[in-house]
Scaffold this motif. Structure first.
Motif, PDB file in Angstrom:
ATOM      1  N   ARG A  85     -40.734 -12.159 -78.782  1.00  0.00           N
ATOM      2  CA  ARG A  85     -39.494 -12.644 -79.390  1.00  0.00           C
ATOM      3  C   ARG A  85     -39.332 -12.119 -80.816  1.00  0.00           C
ATOM      4  NH1 ARG A  85     -36.542 -17.746 -78.918  1.00  0.00           N
ATOM      5  NH2 ARG A  85     -35.510 -18.198 -80.877  1.00  0.00           N
ATOM      6  N   ARG A  86     -40.406 -12.114 -81.571  1.00  0.00           N
ATOM      7  CA  ARG A  86     -40.325 -11.690 -82.970  1.00  0.00           C
ATOM      8  C   ARG A  86     -39.902 -10.228 -83.093  1.00  0.00           C
ATOM      9  NH1 ARG A  86     -46.712 -12.410 -83.015  1.00  0.00           N
ATOM     10  NH2 ARG A  86     -47.358 -10.366 -82.204  1.00  0.00           N
ATOM     11  N   ASP A  87     -40.315  -9.385 -82.109  1.00  0.00           N
ATOM     12  CA  ASP A  87     -39.916  -7.980 -82.138  1.00  0.00           C
ATOM     13  C   ASP A  87     -38.409  -7.845 -81.948  1.00  0.00           C
ATOM     14  OD1 ASP A  87     -42.635  -6.938 -82.303  1.00  0.00           O
ATOM     15  OD2 ASP A  87     -42.849  -7.577 -80.231  1.00  0.00           O
ATOM     16  N   TYR A 123     -43.940  -8.678 -70.736  1.00  0.00           N
ATOM     17  CA  TYR A 123     -42.638  -8.082 -71.029  1.00  0.00           C
ATOM     18  C   TYR A 123     -41.671  -9.209 -71.400  1.00  0.00           C
ATOM     19  CZ  TYR A 123     -44.431  -3.931 -68.571  1.00  0.00           C
ATOM     20  OH  TYR A 123     -45.171  -2.842 -68.175  1.00  0.00           O
ATOM     21  N   LEU A 124     -40.985  -9.053 -72.513  1.00  0.00           N
ATOM     22  CA  LEU A 124     -39.934  -9.999 -72.884  1.00  0.00           C
ATOM     23  C   LEU A 124     -38.774  -9.746 -71.934  1.00  0.00           C
ATOM     24  CD1 LEU A 124     -38.768 -12.156 -74.762  1.00  0.00           C
ATOM     25  CD2 LEU A 124     -37.978 -10.317 -76.257  1.00  0.00           C
ATOM     26  N   CYS A 395     -50.787 -19.460 -69.714  1.00  0.00           N
ATOM     27  CA  CYS A 395     -49.770 -18.991 -70.658  1.00  0.00           C
ATOM     28  C   CYS A 395     -49.486 -20.026 -71.734  1.00  0.00           C
ATOM     29  CB  CYS A 395     -48.477 -18.647 -69.916  1.00  0.00           C
ATOM     30  SG  CYS A 395     -47.635 -20.071 -69.194  1.00  0.00           S
ATOM     31  N   GLY A 396     -49.950 -21.274 -71.527  1.00  0.00           N
ATOM     32  CA  GLY A 396     -49.748 -22.318 -72.530  1.00  0.00           C
ATOM     33  C   GLY A 396     -48.434 -23.043 -72.393  1.00  0.00           C
ATOM     34  N   VAL A 461     -42.305 -17.232 -73.159  1.00  0.00           N
ATOM     35  CA  VAL A 461     -43.501 -17.882 -73.688  1.00  0.00           C
ATOM     36  C   VAL A 461     -43.809 -17.282 -75.060  1.00  0.00           C
ATOM     37  CG1 VAL A 461     -45.977 -18.223 -73.371  1.00  0.00           C
ATOM     38  CG2 VAL A 461     -44.439 -18.345 -71.401  1.00  0.00           C
ATOM     39  N   GLN A 462     -43.956 -18.121 -76.053  1.00  0.00           N
ATOM     40  CA  GLN A 462     -44.295 -17.653 -77.390  1.00  0.00           C
ATOM     41  C   GLN A 462     -45.738 -17.158 -77.404  1.00  0.00           C
ATOM     42  OE1 GLN A 462     -42.108 -17.400 -79.662  1.00  0.00           O
ATOM     43  NE2 GLN A 462     -40.488 -18.831 -79.181  1.00  0.00           N
TER      44      GLN A 462
END
Length: 495
Positions: A85-87, A123-124, A395-396, A461-462
């Protein structure tokens, strides 16, 4: 407002010229020359700049855009392979600085060097990316991909289910995967017209030669059948010039046919020289006055795929010709029993309504688990219990309830909302397994839960959540939702 958005809003036909950025002064000079023309046959011309087509080390679309001699209307691609996500958010800021406000969001094809079973590569995926950008940039033009060139029910049905999610996530435009099957182009167009709020469709097309057909063997999700190859080989046997002219003739016809069908434009791939562009423009100008309807155009398209002494061309793989509405799949007794068993287990342990789930929730939300050592122990416990059952990779942020208890982490790309476009006859793009989303579709059809496939938008997923237990988060989220909820309203829970 962007040129592409203006054109689409006016219901006018648009052309997008695909550009794969490589450090070549000649390629950039050619692109500058072509874009200076601003149109193809009077239709507005925009460039689409590919992202990580070859490798993660490719020149970025933003750097390629900055390298152009003059600013031009551009649709940048964003490929989610091995990105978070940050990318994506960082790219949005750079696009703001460059004055760009439109993007094509793709999960992305297989990242070179990604081998399942080694380092996990996530993969996002496009659905989550669309949600992120729509929230961050409400007024941008967002494009998404659709691959209708599927010839098995499970992979085809799953494609359209995911496309419905993309619409719900905020897609303004769909661009089809590269394809030559005009019946599938009609299928996709008809599907879009049935949606409550139809969006424009554009089709990716290319002048197909024998050499390019061989290259497309390595492009996931593109179908070139044996009969098509036989035709291309026969044309090449006459002469290379003849084969080139025939390929250009078909490309011009395809542009005209798609426009007559109602497509909003075309995404032109494989044009790297000014001469190619000129030849296409001349062919369109010559042919277009001859066709005022699809009925008049269809015989010419069929004739373009015929050659003396060559068997008739079919665009579907031999033995496979599924179309929407045909029911061909059914889950096995074992698959349905597994689903029922896991559903019952989930209810008992995670519904937050049974005595067992309340006790379990109390146990895993104790302050003890904030200790790093204890948290790691809980993580390993969850992994060892769930991995044999569902293939869990911790994955949390467990999403099993929204995926019919087929773990998204068993997809090599980690896709939760549906398949990528790279499947072939239900086989994963990686070739080593059945696509998990085909299995999920088959199960959904059999247990009457197909709405899950098209209506539940699953967030990404973060990265900081990965490799930890999802259990505390599951129950803590429920507590937080209940605490902030207005009296008299029902809670909503998301895996």
């Amino acid at each position: 407002m962007s040129l592409l958005k203006t054109t689409l809003d006016a219901n006018a036909f648009a052309c997008i010229l695909e550009f794969v950025p490589k450090p070549s002064a000649e390629r950039f000079a050619t692109l500058d020359t072509l874009m200076a023309r601003t149109q193809l046959c009077g239709w507005p011309l925009t460039v689409a700049i590919g992202d990580r087509v070859g490798s993660a080390l490719d020149m970025s679309p933003l750097d390629a855009f900055a390298s152009l001699a003059q600013p031009v209307p551009a649709l940048l691609h964003f490929s989610g392979k091995d990105r978070e996500r940050r990318d994506l958010l960082a790219q949005l800021q750079r696009m703001d600085a460059a004055g760009l406000d439109q993007v094509l969001l793709l999960s992305g094809d297989r990242l070179p060097g990604h081998i399942p079973g080694q380092r996990p590569v996530r993969y996002l995926e496009s659905v989550a990316a669309l949600q992120i950008v729509r929230q961050a940039r409400p007024h941008w033009l967002l494009a998404a991909a659709l691959n209708p060139f599927k010839y098995q029910e499970a992979e085809g049905g799953a494609q359209y289910c995911k496309a419905e999610k993309k619409l719900a996530a905020g897609a303004d435009l769909f661009i089809l995967q590269l394809g030559f099957d005009i019946d599938k182009h009609r299928e996709a167009f008809d599907w879009m017209q049935r949606q409550p709020r139809p969006k424009p469709l554009m089709a990716c097309i290319m002048a197909l030669s024998e050499g390019r057909a061989g290259m497309l063997d390595h492009v996931a999700g593109v179908t070139v059948t044996p009969s098509m190859r036989a035709l291309l080989a026969a044309e090449t046997a006459v002469s290379k010039a003849y084969a080139k002219a025939r390929a250009n003739h078909r490309l011009a016809l395809q542009v005209i046919g798609l426009k007559l069908m109602g497509y909003a434009g075309v995404h032109l791939s494989g044009i790297h020289e000014v001469a190619q562009f000129d030849a296409l423009e001349q062919a369109i100008a010559h042919l277009q006055p001859q066709f005022t309807s699809l009925q008049a155009w269809t015989p010419a398209w069929q004739a373009a795929w015929q050659e003396p002494g060559v068997a008739p061309v079919t665009f579907n793989p031999p033995g496979h010709s599924w179309h929407p509405g045909q029911r061909q799949v059914s889950a096995s007794y074992k698959e349905k029993a597994r689903y029922q068993l896991l559903g019952a287990m989930h209810h008992q342990l995670f519904s937050r309504t049974t005595a067992l789930s309340k006790a379990f929730g109390w146990a895993v939300t104790r302050p003890l688990w904030a200790n790093p050592t204890a948290a790691q122990w809980l993580h390993q416990l969850e992994r060892r219990l769930k991995r044999p059952l569902v293939g869990c990779d911790t994955c949390g942020s467990c999403r099993l309830q929204d995926t019919l208890y087929i773990c998204p982490e068993t997809c090599p790309k980690g896709l939760a909302n549906g398949p990528c476009g790279g499947t072939r006859l239900d086989r994963c793009e990686f070739g080593d397994r059945e696509c998990v989303h085909s299995a999920k579709y088959r199960l959904a059809v059999s247990v009457g839960s197909t709405a899950v496939l098209s209506e539940r938008l699953i967030p990404c997923v973060q990265v900081e959540q990965r490799q930890r237990s999802s259990w505390p988060l599951w129950f803590e989220a429920a507590t937080a939702t209940h605490a902030t909820q207005a009296p008299g309203t029902a809670p909503e829970f998301n895996d």
